[in-house]
Design an enzyme around this catalytic site. Structure first.
Site, short mmCIF file in Angstrom:
data_model
loop_
_atom_site.label_atom_id
_atom_site.label_comp_id
_atom_site.label_asym_id
_atom_site.label_seq_id
_atom_site.Cartn_x
_atom_site.Cartn_y
_atom_site.Cartn_z
NE ARG A 66 -3.90 2.09 0.29
CZ ARG A 66 -5.23 1.95 0.21
NH1 ARG A 66 -5.79 0.77 0.07
NH2 ARG A 66 -5.99 3.02 0.25
CG HIS A 110 -18.24 11.78 3.24
ND1 HIS A 110 -17.82 10.50 2.94
CD2 HIS A 110 -19.18 11.66 4.22
CE1 HIS A 110 -18.47 9.64 3.70
NE2 HIS A 110 -19.29 10.31 4.49
C1 GRF Z 1 -19.96 11.25 -4.67
O1 GRF Z 1 -21.21 11.38 -4.02
C2 GRF Z 1 -18.87 11.18 -3.64
O2 GRF Z 1 -19.11 11.98 -2.50
C3 GRF Z 1 -18.94 9.74 -3.25
O3 GRF Z 1 -19.14 9.03 -4.45
C4 GRF Z 1 -19.82 9.91 -5.36
C5 GRF Z 1 -18.97 10.03 -6.58
O4 GRF Z 1 -19.79 10.49 -7.61
N1 GRF Z 1 -17.70 9.31 -2.60
P1 GRF Z 1 -19.14 10.89 -9.04
O5 GRF Z 1 -18.10 9.83 -9.37
O6 GRF Z 1 -18.51 12.24 -8.86
O7 GRF Z 1 -20.32 10.91 -9.96
#
Ligand code: GRF
Length: 202
Positions: A66, A110
């Site tokens: 990682r 998020h």
């Molecule tokens: C977003 O809602 C982000 O917060 C979450 O996954 C989604 C990604 O959407 N982690 P995209 O790939 O930008 O359409």
């Protein structure tokens, strides 16, 4: 400001940034110089290619550890000399090497109201918990999981008939405009992080 955007999926947040920049290339104050992903064959990378942007893919499985993946990701991002890194649906936790290089100038979006429901299933967890409101959070990335200083949040009501997909789509409508607004503001006005407080443009 030079932006590198990291994606793992459909890239609609990336697309919102690209559309906002295209609509006002001078005024927005930032441009995307490259798009990176932790996996191939995702719409997010297609959106970047359609916009004529350089892309890179750094897969965990291609590295013996990682830490080596994290170093490779750091170098791949550093090659484009970003002022700001935007994690827009990027589904990996960055490590020490990345944070040493880009900590304090990496923002993440998020799909929940942090500190509630951090991690990879924020929408599902809020729904399962029976939350009446949820939303999205744009924050700086620190060495935790969705724990960095919060820059902005948007609230979304949870409806009785919601399933995860419907609620996530409604969250993403708020999230895309929040991310576009925050990234533009940080780029145009600068910012200072003091503990958990983020001061923009002072
Ligand atoms: C977003 O809602 C982000 O917060 C979450 O996954 C989604 C990604 O959407 N982690 P995209 O790939 O930008 O359409």
């Amino acid at each position: 400001a030079r932006l590198v955007v990291l994606v793992s999926g459909s890239g609609t947040n990336l697309q919102a940034l690209l559309d906002a920049i295209a609509a006002d290339p001078e005024g927005y104050g930032a441009r995307v110089v490259a798009v990176g992903a932790d996996r191939g064959a995702i719409t997010g990378l297609e959106r970047a290619e359609r916009a004529g942007l350089p892309t890179f893919t750094v897969r965990v499985g291609d590295y013996p550890s990682r830490e080596e993946w994290d170093r490779a990701l750091t170098e791949a991002v550093a090659a484009y000399q970003p002022d700001l890194v935007v994690s827009a649906g990027f589904m990996k936790i960055v490590g020490k090497a990345f944070l040493e290089r880009f900590g304090g100038r990496t923002v993440n979006t998020h799909p929940a109201l942090l500190p509630s429901f951090p991690g990879a299933h924020g929408v599902r967890d809020a729904l399962a918990y029976g939350a009446k409101v949820t939303g999205c959070t744009v924050h700086f990335v620190d060495d935790g999981v969705d724990t960095g200083p919060i820059i902005a949040q948007g609230v979304v009501e949870v409806r009785d008939e919601d399933d995860e997909a419907a609620l996530h789509e409604r969250i993403k409508e708020v999230e895309r405009s929040l991310l576009v607004e925050v990234v533009g503001r940080l780029a145009r006005h600068g910012y200072r992080i003091e503990g958990r407080k983020v001061h923009v443009g002072e």
